[in-house]
Scaffold this motif. Structure first.
Motif, PDB file in Angstrom:
ATOM      1  N   ALA A 179       0.829  -1.208   0.000  1.00 32.47           N
ATOM      2  CA  ALA A 179       0.000   0.000   0.000  1.00 32.47           C
ATOM      3  C   ALA A 179       0.861   1.255   0.000  1.00 32.47           C
ATOM      4  O   ALA A 179       1.951   1.280   0.594  1.00 32.47           O
ATOM      5  CB  ALA A 179      -0.933   0.003   1.204  1.00 32.47           C
ATOM      6  N   ASP A 180       0.383   2.300  -0.633  1.00 30.53           N
ATOM      7  CA  ASP A 180       1.063   3.594  -0.563  1.00 30.53           C
ATOM      8  C   ASP A 180       0.892   4.215   0.819  1.00 30.53           C
ATOM      9  O   ASP A 180       1.799   4.896   1.314  1.00 30.53           O
ATOM     10  CB  ASP A 180       0.500   4.538  -1.616  1.00 30.53           C
ATOM     11  CG  ASP A 180       0.775   4.069  -3.031  1.00 30.53           C
ATOM     12  OD1 ASP A 180       1.782   3.363  -3.241  1.00 30.53           O
ATOM     13  OD2 ASP A 180      -0.032   4.389  -3.931  1.00 30.53           O
ATOM     14  N   LEU A 181      -0.273   3.982   1.435  1.00 27.13           N
ATOM     15  CA  LEU A 181      -0.577   4.567   2.737  1.00 27.13           C
ATOM     16  C   LEU A 181      -1.320   3.542   3.589  1.00 27.13           C
ATOM     17  O   LEU A 181      -2.295   2.942   3.139  1.00 27.13           O
ATOM     18  CB  LEU A 181      -1.445   5.816   2.581  1.00 27.13           C
ATOM     19  CG  LEU A 181      -1.911   6.496   3.879  1.00 27.13           C
ATOM     20  CD1 LEU A 181      -0.730   7.111   4.621  1.00 27.13           C
ATOM     21  CD2 LEU A 181      -2.963   7.574   3.579  1.00 27.13           C
ATOM     22  N   LEU A 182      -0.849   3.362   4.805  1.00 25.26           N
ATOM     23  CA  LEU A 182      -1.541   2.560   5.808  1.00 25.26           C
ATOM     24  C   LEU A 182      -1.880   3.460   6.987  1.00 25.26           C
ATOM     25  O   LEU A 182      -0.986   4.052   7.600  1.00 25.26           O
ATOM     26  CB  LEU A 182      -0.669   1.399   6.285  1.00 25.26           C
ATOM     27  CG  LEU A 182      -1.150   0.641   7.534  1.00 25.26           C
ATOM     28  CD1 LEU A 182      -2.520   0.013   7.322  1.00 25.26           C
ATOM     29  CD2 LEU A 182      -0.125  -0.420   7.955  1.00 25.26           C
ATOM     30  N   VAL A 183      -3.166   3.601   7.279  1.00 25.89           N
ATOM     31  CA  VAL A 183      -3.617   4.302   8.483  1.00 25.89           C
ATOM     32  C   VAL A 183      -3.846   3.232   9.542  1.00 25.89           C
ATOM     33  O   VAL A 183      -4.725   2.389   9.386  1.00 25.89           O
ATOM     34  CB  VAL A 183      -4.909   5.094   8.226  1.00 25.89           C
ATOM     35  CG1 VAL A 183      -5.304   5.870   9.480  1.00 25.89           C
ATOM     36  CG2 VAL A 183      -4.742   6.028   7.033  1.00 25.89           C
ATOM     37  N   HIS A 184      -3.049   3.265  10.602  1.00 28.78           N
ATOM     38  CA  HIS A 184      -3.098   2.176  11.580  1.00 28.78           C
ATOM     39  C   HIS A 184      -3.300   2.718  12.992  1.00 28.78           C
ATOM     40  O   HIS A 184      -2.703   3.712  13.394  1.00 28.78           O
ATOM     41  CB  HIS A 184      -1.806   1.357  11.538  1.00 28.78           C
ATOM     42  CG  HIS A 184      -1.957  -0.043  12.069  1.00 28.78           C
ATOM     43  ND1 HIS A 184      -2.214  -0.314  13.401  1.00 28.78           N
ATOM     44  CD2 HIS A 184      -1.876  -1.253  11.460  1.00 28.78           C
ATOM     45  CE1 HIS A 184      -2.284  -1.626  13.574  1.00 28.78           C
ATOM     46  NE2 HIS A 184      -2.093  -2.218  12.418  1.00 28.78           N
ATOM     47  N   ASP A 185      -4.145   2.051  13.728  1.00 25.70           N
ATOM     48  CA  ASP A 185      -4.310   2.271  15.161  1.00 25.70           C
ATOM     49  C   ASP A 185      -2.945   2.220  15.854  1.00 25.70           C
ATOM     50  O   ASP A 185      -2.180   1.273  15.690  1.00 25.70           O
ATOM     51  CB  ASP A 185      -5.235   1.152  15.670  1.00 25.70           C
ATOM     52  CG  ASP A 185      -5.460   1.138  17.169  1.00 25.70           C
ATOM     53  OD1 ASP A 185      -4.927   2.012  17.882  1.00 25.70           O
ATOM     54  OD2 ASP A 185      -6.182   0.230  17.616  1.00 25.70           O
ATOM     55  N   CYS A 186      -2.641   3.265  16.616  1.00 27.98           N
ATOM     56  CA  CYS A 186      -1.457   3.268  17.492  1.00 27.98           C
ATOM     57  C   CYS A 186      -1.829   4.098  18.718  1.00 27.98           C
ATOM     58  O   CYS A 186      -1.329   5.194  18.934  1.00 27.98           O
ATOM     59  CB  CYS A 186      -0.238   3.823  16.778  1.00 27.98           C
ATOM     60  SG  CYS A 186       1.327   3.507  17.651  1.00 27.98           S
ATOM     61  N   SER A 187      -2.706   3.527  19.537  1.00 23.32           N
ATOM     62  CA  SER A 187      -3.452   4.287  20.526  1.00 23.32           C
ATOM     63  C   SER A 187      -2.628   4.846  21.675  1.00 23.32           C
ATOM     64  O   SER A 187      -2.978   5.871  22.253  1.00 23.32           O
ATOM     65  CB  SER A 187      -4.576   3.410  21.104  1.00 23.32           C
ATOM     66  OG  SER A 187      -5.547   3.137  20.136  1.00 23.32           O
ATOM     67  N   PHE A 188      -1.525   4.166  22.027  1.00 23.54           N
ATOM     68  CA  PHE A 188      -0.808   4.528  23.244  1.00 23.54           C
ATOM     69  C   PHE A 188       0.699   4.466  23.040  1.00 23.54           C
ATOM     70  O   PHE A 188       1.180   3.685  22.216  1.00 23.54           O
ATOM     71  CB  PHE A 188      -1.177   3.559  24.385  1.00 23.54           C
ATOM     72  CG  PHE A 188      -2.619   3.612  24.785  1.00 23.54           C
ATOM     73  CD1 PHE A 188      -3.071   4.565  25.688  1.00 23.54           C
ATOM     74  CD2 PHE A 188      -3.539   2.705  24.268  1.00 23.54           C
ATOM     75  CE1 PHE A 188      -4.408   4.607  26.068  1.00 23.54           C
ATOM     76  CE2 PHE A 188      -4.870   2.738  24.640  1.00 23.54           C
ATOM     77  CZ  PHE A 188      -5.307   3.698  25.546  1.00 23.54           C
ATOM     78  N   PRO A 189       1.467   5.249  23.822  1.00 24.44           N
ATOM     79  CA  PRO A 189       2.917   5.114  23.817  1.00 24.44           C
ATOM     80  C   PRO A 189       3.350   3.788  24.437  1.00 24.44           C
ATOM     81  O   PRO A 189       2.547   3.065  25.035  1.00 24.44           O
ATOM     82  CB  PRO A 189       3.393   6.302  24.679  1.00 24.44           C
ATOM     83  CG  PRO A 189       2.218   7.202  24.814  1.00 24.44           C
ATOM     84  CD  PRO A 189       1.008   6.347  24.693  1.00 24.44           C
ATOM     85  N   ASP A 190       4.632   3.490  24.307  1.00 19.59           N
ATOM     86  CA  ASP A 190       5.148   2.199  24.775  1.00 19.59           C
ATOM     87  C   ASP A 190       5.014   1.998  26.273  1.00 19.59           C
ATOM     88  O   ASP A 190       4.931   0.859  26.733  1.00 19.59           O
ATOM     89  CB  ASP A 190       6.625   2.055  24.391  1.00 19.59           C
ATOM     90  CG  ASP A 190       6.797   1.644  22.933  1.00 19.59           C
ATOM     91  OD1 ASP A 190       5.919   0.930  22.409  1.00 19.59           O
ATOM     92  OD2 ASP A 190       7.803   2.026  22.329  1.00 19.59           O
ATOM     93  N   ASP A 191       5.003   3.059  27.059  1.00 20.39           N
ATOM     94  CA  ASP A 191       5.009   2.889  28.514  1.00 20.39           C
ATOM     95  C   ASP A 191       3.609   2.723  29.101  1.00 20.39           C
ATOM     96  O   ASP A 191       3.435   2.702  30.319  1.00 20.39           O
ATOM     97  CB  ASP A 191       5.734   4.052  29.192  1.00 20.39           C
ATOM     98  CG  ASP A 191       5.155   5.420  28.837  1.00 20.39           C
ATOM     99  OD1 ASP A 191       4.132   5.469  28.119  1.00 20.39           O
ATOM    100  OD2 ASP A 191       5.744   6.432  29.264  1.00 20.39           O
ATOM    101  N   VAL A 192       2.597   2.587  28.240  1.00 22.08           N
ATOM    102  CA  VAL A 192       1.230   2.339  28.704  1.00 22.08           C
ATOM    103  C   VAL A 192       0.908   0.863  28.471  1.00 22.08           C
ATOM    104  O   VAL A 192       1.059   0.353  27.360  1.00 22.08           O
ATOM    105  CB  VAL A 192       0.213   3.226  27.966  1.00 22.08           C
ATOM    106  CG1 VAL A 192      -1.205   2.892  28.409  1.00 22.08           C
ATOM    107  CG2 VAL A 192       0.512   4.702  28.220  1.00 22.08           C
ATOM    108  N   ASP A 193       0.493   0.186  29.527  1.00 17.79           N
ATOM    109  CA  ASP A 193       0.119  -1.217  29.422  1.00 17.79           C
ATOM    110  C   ASP A 193      -1.249  -1.319  28.757  1.00 17.79           C
ATOM    111  O   ASP A 193      -2.241  -0.804  29.271  1.00 17.79           O
ATOM    112  CB  ASP A 193       0.093  -1.853  30.819  1.00 17.79           C
ATOM    113  CG  ASP A 193      -0.144  -3.352  30.777  1.00 17.79           C
ATOM    114  OD1 ASP A 193       0.075  -3.949  29.706  1.00 17.79           O
ATOM    115  OD2 ASP A 193      -0.559  -3.920  31.808  1.00 17.79           O
ATOM    116  N   VAL A 194      -1.323  -1.964  27.593  1.00 16.78           N
ATOM    117  CA  VAL A 194      -2.554  -1.933  26.805  1.00 16.78           C
ATOM    118  C   VAL A 194      -2.763  -3.271  26.112  1.00 16.78           C
ATOM    119  O   VAL A 194      -1.809  -3.973  25.774  1.00 16.78           O
ATOM    120  CB  VAL A 194      -2.494  -0.791  25.760  1.00 16.78           C
ATOM    121  CG1 VAL A 194      -1.358  -0.998  24.772  1.00 16.78           C
ATOM    122  CG2 VAL A 194      -3.809  -0.635  25.036  1.00 16.78           C
ATOM    123  N   SER A 195      -4.013  -3.623  25.928  1.00 14.22           N
ATOM    124  CA  SER A 195      -4.379  -4.750  25.079  1.00 14.22           C
ATOM    125  C   SER A 195      -5.410  -4.253  24.073  1.00 14.22           C
ATOM    126  O   SER A 195      -5.999  -3.186  24.239  1.00 14.22           O
ATOM    127  CB  SER A 195      -4.957  -5.899  25.913  1.00 14.22           C
ATOM    128  OG  SER A 195      -6.123  -5.476  26.605  1.00 14.22           O
TER     129      SER A 195
END
Length: 255
Positions: A179-195
């Motif tokens: 793809a030329d462009l991928l819009v992707h979820d990246c909700s939190f920085p690395d130091d946030v514990d997330v699932s």
């Protein structure tokens, strides 16, 4: 084809980010992908406007992706528009029926069509050819890849991929590869514990072998405020070697 980011935010509002919403334009064809709170105001500020959007494609049914769906229906009715189609995963008809049960005065005001799609075969929405694949999130949903009406490319090879809400995983990278462009979820920085959502490191690792021109980080929670450059650097450090940008409301990208 032009992508306009209408809402790059999440379920936790911040002043400069509406909830999820993306506008695709290609000549006289327009498609709205997701319709969270605040998206209608952003849409009203575009040349297309809510009058020009007769099809909405939903990635999934969480509130921050559907909250402005009935306000869109009402705005089109009041503007004299006669049609609206809502397309989405299984359960979309139940969602719309339930909303109209609550706001029954809107039922029948315009010609409303609801269509449920699957990942088993490509489909058309708003004139765009679309391929779907399942996401990994707390609710079933789809990522989508788009080929515009002006292109002969198959949707699975289209220039734009949009993840919806999902963890980062190899299947998503394969889906977006090329793809030329991928819009992707990246909700939190690395130091946030997330699932159920990725952070920069997990996203960069998953996309390390994918050929993608530009990665646009979106669905950004308040925790990301002021750390967008750090997050983009984190994606690259984890292995992704394309361009990385953080989405902002109003951003337009030509494809």
């Amino acid at each position: 084809m032009e992508l306009t980011v209408l809402g790059s935010g999440s379920a936790m509002p911040v002043p400069d980010r509406a909830q999820a919403g993306y506008l695709l334009d290609d000549g006289d064809r327009s498609l709205l992908v997701d319709c969270g709170s605040g998206v209608l105001q952003r849409l009203a500020g575009t040349e297309t406007g809510y009058e020009g959007v007769s099809t909405v494609l939903l990635t999934h049914h969480h509130l921050d992706h559907v909250a402005a769906l009935l306000p869109l229906l009402k705005a089109r009715w009041l503007a004299g528009e006669e049609h609206l189609e809502v397309v989405g995963p299984a359960g979309t008809k139940s969602l719309v029926d339930g909303l109209l049960d609550v706001h029954d005065y809107l039922d029948g005001r315009i010609d409303l069509a609801v269509r449920e799609v699957s990942a088993s075969r490509p489909f058309a929405a708003g004139g765009f050819d679309v391929a779907a694949r399942e996401t990994r999130h707390s609710m079933d949903g789809f990522a989508y890849r788009f080929s515009p009406p002006s292109s002969d490319a198959a949707p699975a090879e289209g220039p734009l991929a949009l993840s919806g809400d999902t963890e980062a995983f190899a299947g998503m990278a394969r889906f977006a590869d090329g793809a030329d462009l991928l819009v992707h979820d990246c909700s939190f920085p690395d130091d946030v514990d997330v699932s159920n959502h990725p952070n920069p490191t997990s996203l960069g690792e998953s996309l390390a072998d994918a050929e993608i021109g530009t990665l646009l980080l979106s669905h950004l929670y308040p925790h990301t405020g002021g750390r967008e450059r750090e997050m983009a650097d984190g994606v690259r450090e984890a292995g992704f070697d394309g361009e990385v940008r953080a989405a902002t409301d109003g951003l337009r990208v030509e494809l």
